[in-house]
Scaffold this motif. Structure first.
Motif: not given
Length: 120
Positions: A38-46, A75, A77
């Motif tokens: 879930a954290a990886t997917v959230q980072d990719r979406d971000f 956040r 980037c």
């Protein structure tokens, strides 16, 4: 009634506790994997959100800076343009890299970017 039929033996209790502990370890491992995914997917979406914003800015404003930071959804980037050294018909190409931290170790995504005007 004999004393043997009064309850569980110590061995039975220990086997039951072992089975429960084994199940708990298995479930916690699965839950940990799901949290990481879930954290990886959230980072990719971000990263995709930041990348789309930056690509839109480049399309409207031109190349400008070659690195910076962008705040999206509370956040930050960090991004940079890495030149490919290629130019075809007056169009420069570069790669937009989006990072999750300032030391560029956490690459969240990268996209090709083209600058210039197409001449008919």
């Amino acid at each position: 009634m004999s004393t043997r039929d009064a309850g569980f033996t110590l061995l039975e209790v220990m086997v039951a506790l072992f089975i429960v502990a084994l199940l708990a370890v298995t479930v916690s491992g699965v839950v940990g994997q799901r949290v990481d995914i879930a954290a990886t997917v959230q980072d990719r979406d971000f990263a995709a959100l930041c990348g789309r914003e930056l690509l839109a800015r480049f399309a409207l404003q031109g190349r400008g800076d070659t690195s910076g930071e962008l705040v999206q959804g509370g956040r930050i980037c960090y991004w940079q343009l890495v030149g490919n050294g290629r130019q075809v018909a007056g169009i420069d190409s570069a790669t937009l890299q989006v990072h999750g931290n300032t030391d560029e170790r956490q690459l969240l995504g990268e996209w090709p970017v083209y600058f210039g005007q197409v001449k008919p």
